[in-house]
Design a protein around this motif. Structure first.
Motif, PDB file in Angstrom:
ATOM      1  N   GLU A  86       0.819  -1.202   0.000  1.00 52.27           N
ATOM      2  CA  GLU A  86       0.000   0.000   0.000  1.00 52.27           C
ATOM      3  C   GLU A  86       0.855   1.255   0.000  1.00 52.27           C
ATOM      4  O   GLU A  86       0.526   2.264  -0.605  1.00 52.27           O
ATOM      5  CB  GLU A  86      -0.929   0.005   1.207  1.00 52.27           C
ATOM      6  N   GLU A  87       2.001   1.193   0.705  1.00 53.87           N
ATOM      7  CA  GLU A  87       2.869   2.362   0.799  1.00 53.87           C
ATOM      8  C   GLU A  87       3.734   2.546  -0.433  1.00 53.87           C
ATOM      9  O   GLU A  87       4.059   3.667  -0.817  1.00 53.87           O
ATOM     10  CB  GLU A  87       3.777   2.225   2.024  1.00 53.87           C
ATOM     11  N   LEU A  88       4.079   1.463  -1.084  1.00 52.59           N
ATOM     12  CA  LEU A  88       5.065   1.542  -2.160  1.00 52.59           C
ATOM     13  C   LEU A  88       4.606   2.373  -3.346  1.00 52.59           C
ATOM     14  O   LEU A  88       5.393   3.119  -3.916  1.00 52.59           O
ATOM     15  CB  LEU A  88       5.426   0.128  -2.636  1.00 52.59           C
ATOM     16  N   TYR A  89       3.335   2.257  -3.745  1.00 54.56           N
ATOM     17  CA  TYR A  89       2.930   2.932  -4.976  1.00 54.56           C
ATOM     18  C   TYR A  89       2.943   4.449  -4.822  1.00 54.56           C
ATOM     19  O   TYR A  89       2.949   5.174  -5.803  1.00 54.56           O
ATOM     20  CB  TYR A  89       1.547   2.467  -5.438  1.00 54.56           C
ATOM     21  N   ARG A  90       2.964   4.951  -3.609  1.00 64.75           N
ATOM     22  CA  ARG A  90       2.877   6.393  -3.407  1.00 64.75           C
ATOM     23  C   ARG A  90       4.240   7.079  -3.433  1.00 64.75           C
ATOM     24  O   ARG A  90       4.308   8.301  -3.412  1.00 64.75           O
ATOM     25  CB  ARG A  90       2.212   6.687  -2.057  1.00 64.75           C
ATOM     26  N   ASN A  91       5.313   6.345  -3.404  1.00 67.63           N
ATOM     27  CA  ASN A  91       6.607   6.943  -3.133  1.00 67.63           C
ATOM     28  C   ASN A  91       7.287   7.516  -4.381  1.00 67.63           C
ATOM     29  O   ASN A  91       7.648   6.781  -5.293  1.00 67.63           O
ATOM     30  CB  ASN A  91       7.549   5.897  -2.532  1.00 67.63           C
ATOM     31  N   PRO A  92       7.487   8.826  -4.445  1.00 68.17           N
ATOM     32  CA  PRO A  92       8.387   9.386  -5.462  1.00 68.17           C
ATOM     33  C   PRO A  92       9.829   9.191  -5.001  1.00 68.17           C
ATOM     34  O   PRO A  92      10.091   8.945  -3.824  1.00 68.17           O
ATOM     35  CB  PRO A  92       8.000  10.871  -5.474  1.00 68.17           C
ATOM     36  N   VAL A  93      10.753   9.276  -5.912  1.00 72.93           N
ATOM     37  CA  VAL A  93      12.161   9.108  -5.560  1.00 72.93           C
ATOM     38  C   VAL A  93      13.004  10.081  -6.383  1.00 72.93           C
ATOM     39  O   VAL A  93      12.757  10.274  -7.581  1.00 72.93           O
ATOM     40  CB  VAL A  93      12.627   7.652  -5.786  1.00 72.93           C
ATOM     41  N   CYS A  94      13.957  10.725  -5.724  1.00 71.54           N
ATOM     42  CA  CYS A  94      14.838  11.697  -6.378  1.00 71.54           C
ATOM     43  C   CYS A  94      16.242  11.110  -6.488  1.00 71.54           C
ATOM     44  O   CYS A  94      16.740  10.477  -5.544  1.00 71.54           O
ATOM     45  CB  CYS A  94      14.867  12.996  -5.568  1.00 71.54           C
ATOM     46  N   TYR A  95      16.885  11.305  -7.661  1.00 72.69           N
ATOM     47  CA  TYR A  95      18.277  10.889  -7.855  1.00 72.69           C
ATOM     48  C   TYR A  95      19.142  12.134  -7.697  1.00 72.69           C
ATOM     49  O   TYR A  95      19.126  13.032  -8.537  1.00 72.69           O
ATOM     50  CB  TYR A  95      18.457  10.256  -9.229  1.00 72.69           C
ATOM     51  N   GLU A  96      19.858  12.213  -6.587  1.00 73.40           N
ATOM     52  CA  GLU A  96      20.598  13.425  -6.237  1.00 73.40           C
ATOM     53  C   GLU A  96      21.597  13.873  -7.305  1.00 73.40           C
ATOM     54  O   GLU A  96      21.666  15.069  -7.623  1.00 73.40           O
ATOM     55  CB  GLU A  96      21.302  13.230  -4.893  1.00 73.40           C
ATOM     56  N   PRO A  97      22.410  12.970  -7.878  1.00 73.49           N
ATOM     57  CA  PRO A  97      23.381  13.454  -8.873  1.00 73.49           C
ATOM     58  C   PRO A  97      22.734  14.160 -10.055  1.00 73.49           C
ATOM     59  O   PRO A  97      23.330  15.088 -10.629  1.00 73.49           O
ATOM     60  CB  PRO A  97      24.099  12.170  -9.309  1.00 73.49           C
ATOM     61  N   ALA A  98      21.506  13.752 -10.443  1.00 75.40           N
ATOM     62  CA  ALA A  98      20.823  14.394 -11.571  1.00 75.40           C
ATOM     63  C   ALA A  98      19.936  15.544 -11.104  1.00 75.40           C
ATOM     64  O   ALA A  98      19.510  16.368 -11.916  1.00 75.40           O
ATOM     65  CB  ALA A  98      19.988  13.374 -12.342  1.00 75.40           C
ATOM     66  N   GLY A  99      19.630  15.592  -9.803  1.00 73.78           N
ATOM     67  CA  GLY A  99      18.806  16.664  -9.272  1.00 73.78           C
ATOM     68  C   GLY A  99      17.362  16.635  -9.742  1.00 73.78           C
ATOM     69  O   GLY A  99      16.748  17.686  -9.917  1.00 73.78           O
ATOM     70  N   ARG A 100      16.795  15.445  -9.954  1.00 80.07           N
ATOM     71  CA  ARG A 100      15.408  15.352 -10.418  1.00 80.07           C
ATOM     72  C   ARG A 100      14.783  14.054  -9.933  1.00 80.07           C
ATOM     73  O   ARG A 100      15.503  13.098  -9.573  1.00 80.07           O
ATOM     74  CB  ARG A 100      15.336  15.429 -11.937  1.00 80.07           C
ATOM     75  N   GLY A 126      13.866   8.369 -16.926  1.00 78.43           N
ATOM     76  CA  GLY A 126      13.683   9.798 -17.116  1.00 78.43           C
ATOM     77  C   GLY A 126      14.970  10.593 -17.091  1.00 78.43           C
ATOM     78  O   GLY A 126      14.932  11.823 -17.046  1.00 78.43           O
ATOM     79  N   VAL A 127      16.110   9.899 -17.125  1.00 79.24           N
ATOM     80  CA  VAL A 127      17.424  10.567 -17.135  1.00 79.24           C
ATOM     81  C   VAL A 127      18.212  10.015 -18.321  1.00 79.24           C
ATOM     82  O   VAL A 127      19.132   9.200 -18.153  1.00 79.24           O
ATOM     83  CB  VAL A 127      18.187  10.349 -15.810  1.00 79.24           C
ATOM     84  N   PRO A 128      17.863  10.406 -19.548  1.00 76.23           N
ATOM     85  CA  PRO A 128      18.520   9.815 -20.722  1.00 76.23           C
ATOM     86  C   PRO A 128      20.006  10.156 -20.835  1.00 76.23           C
ATOM     87  O   PRO A 128      20.760   9.435 -21.508  1.00 76.23           O
ATOM     88  CB  PRO A 128      17.727  10.411 -21.890  1.00 76.23           C
ATOM     89  N   GLU A 129      20.450  11.225 -20.179  1.00 75.87           N
ATOM     90  CA  GLU A 129      21.860  11.599 -20.288  1.00 75.87           C
ATOM     91  C   GLU A 129      22.783  10.677 -19.501  1.00 75.87           C
ATOM     92  O   GLU A 129      24.014  10.759 -19.627  1.00 75.87           O
ATOM     93  CB  GLU A 129      22.070  13.050 -19.831  1.00 75.87           C
ATOM     94  N   ILE A 130      22.208   9.802 -18.654  1.00 75.21           N
ATOM     95  CA  ILE A 130      23.004   8.809 -17.921  1.00 75.21           C
ATOM     96  C   ILE A 130      22.610   7.437 -18.444  1.00 75.21           C
ATOM     97  O   ILE A 130      21.585   6.876 -18.022  1.00 75.21           O
ATOM     98  CB  ILE A 130      22.774   8.891 -16.405  1.00 75.21           C
ATOM     99  N   PRO A 131      23.385   6.880 -19.396  1.00 77.27           N
ATOM    100  CA  PRO A 131      23.006   5.582 -19.994  1.00 77.27           C
ATOM    101  C   PRO A 131      22.950   4.477 -18.936  1.00 77.27           C
ATOM    102  O   PRO A 131      23.793   4.416 -18.030  1.00 77.27           O
ATOM    103  CB  PRO A 131      24.122   5.332 -21.015  1.00 77.27           C
TER     104      PRO A 131
END
Length: 429
Positions: A15-29, A39-44
């Motif tokens: 129930e909790e998992l589907y709600r969680n957004p996650v940010c990748y710090e090195p890409a800042g998004r 969603g980060v095509p510049e990092i293959p």
């Protein structure tokens, strides 16, 4: 060499998992876990890199953090990826035995604390943050009531989609939990979608004081039946909801109805001697079996036990829809249920019309017509609307036959000097 295994972590419930957004710090998004490139095509092959870190890099050094914890609480909480049925999800990092990360507001926590204390004071055991046996849902407050009733009190102050609310309720219903969803927003998508009450939006400091009553404003229904006339017991026709653009429109159809209606819109709403229903009394009565959740035509609410009996006698139990037999979360549903920091989607609910009628029509009959017969054989008489007397501005309307003299406008209508309120008061004395 140190080994860091994700198997040693304690993942969140489904129930909790589907709600969680996650940010990748090195890409800042924020990552889009539905896309192959996240969603980060510049990092293959970013997904491959993150998975390769398992067992080699500590979780808090992998660059995945919770953006909600960062923005709302100014905390850096690490996250890691979990796969469910081929879908990648993000889970908060916590060691076994640690409490789940909370995103609850102070008002949310105050409501939980208040209901837990009130329930204990009335003799019912209450436990906060209790997980259902299947692990799919975590109850904000679990209340052990009479005759095997398990009540789950769920304050819901944030916005959710109707689809999300239905799925969360299905987890609880499968564990035989009677949920009480508490909404403060009168336009929330969950109103009527799940068993609910609506209470005012109060600050946490007010909620925590137990002597302060919290009024229940919606969700508690009653069974009303009678003629839909000014003299009848139906205060407003269920087929003619209030129209703010035409407030003086005729609110009656002159027929007969049996309806489920919110108590504040019922024929007893004007009973000034009746005490207001408080959230504490509602919870205690629900735990004791004096209030029962119902679902009619997909709409949820609560009924007093005696009204529930009347409802069953008139209509019988609702047939369980076949859709309840399917899995609560299907493949891909977790991707579709999004949070506020993800783009808007087709699954987001449109704002609810505040003035729409929430009455549920159980039975209705048209107004009798000339020539109809009553069950005993007597001719039926069609109800007649009240006769309205024509009022002429500037002319006295006092008396069974209007006086008609030159008059002034008072609160009681147009009156001449002999029929003015002051003159009539002197005459009566």
């Amino acid at each position: 060499m140190n080994r860091y295994s994700d198997d040693d972590l304690e993942p969140e419930s489904d129930e909790e998992l589907y709600r969680n957004p996650v940010c990748y710090e090195p890409a800042g998004r924020n990552l889009d876990l539905d896309r192959a490139d996240l969603g980060v095509p510049e990092i293959p092959d970013l997904l491959g890199q993150l998975l390769h870190m398992r067992g080699r890099v500590p979780v808090d050094k992998r660059g995945l953090i919770c953006p909600d914890c960062r923005d709302l609480r100014d905390r850096r909480v690490a996250m890691y990826l979990v796969e469910r049925d081929g879908v990648w999800l993000a889970s908060h990092y916590r060691k076994p035995g640690e409490k789940p990360v909370s995103h609850e507001s102070d008002e949310h926590m105050a409501r939980k604390e208040r209901i837990a204390k009130d329930s204990e004071d009335h003799g019912y055991h209450a436990e906060a943050e209790s997980t259902t046996p299947d692990g799919r849902a975590r109850l904000d407050v679990r209340i052990t009531g009479d005759n095997g009733i398990i009540l789950g009190y769920e304050p819901q102050l944030s916005e959710q989609t109707a689809r999300s609310m239905l799925q969360r309720e299905s987890f609880r219903r499968r564990s035989n939990i009677r949920s009480v969803w508490d909404f403060a927003n009168p336009d929330h998508a969950g109103i009527g979608t799940v068993p609910y009450v609506r209470t005012p939006d109060l600050p946490a400091s007010v909620i925590r004081v137990q002597k302060n009553p919290i009024e229940v404003r919606d969700g508690n229904y009653v069974v009303d039946e009678g003629h839909c006339t000014p003299a009848g017991s139906i205060p407003r026709c269920p087929f003619k909801p209030f129209d703010p653009d035409n407030p003086i429109a005729d609110p009656y159809c002159w027929g007969w109805h049996r309806i489920l209606v919110p108590e504040h819109q019922s024929s007893t709403a004007s009973d000034s001697g009746k005490p207001a229903l408080t959230l504490t009394r509602f919870i205690v009565e629900a735990a004791g079996g004096a209030r029962v959740p119902f679902r009619h035509g997909g709409k949820w609410g609560w009924l007093p036990a005696d009204h529930w009996t009347r409802y069953l006698e008139a209509n019988g139990p609702e047939v369980k829809p076949a859709s309840d037999e399917r899995a609560a979360v299907r493949d891909g549903d977790r991707r579709s249920l999004c949070t506020a920091d993800r783009p808007a989607s087709d699954f987001r609910s449109q704002p609810r019309q505040r003035h729409a009628s929430r009455s549920v029509v159980l039975e209705t009959r048209d107004a009798p017509q000339a020539g109809d017969r009553l069950p005993g054989g007597a001719p039926a008489r069609a109800p007649q609307p009240p006769q309205l007397r024509l009022v002429t501005p500037g002319r006295c309307e006092a008396g069974a036959t209007p006086c008609g003299a030159t008059a002034r406008l008072y609160a009681c209508g147009w009156r001449c000097d002999p029929h003015s309120p002051g003159a009539m008061a002197r005459h009566s004395s």
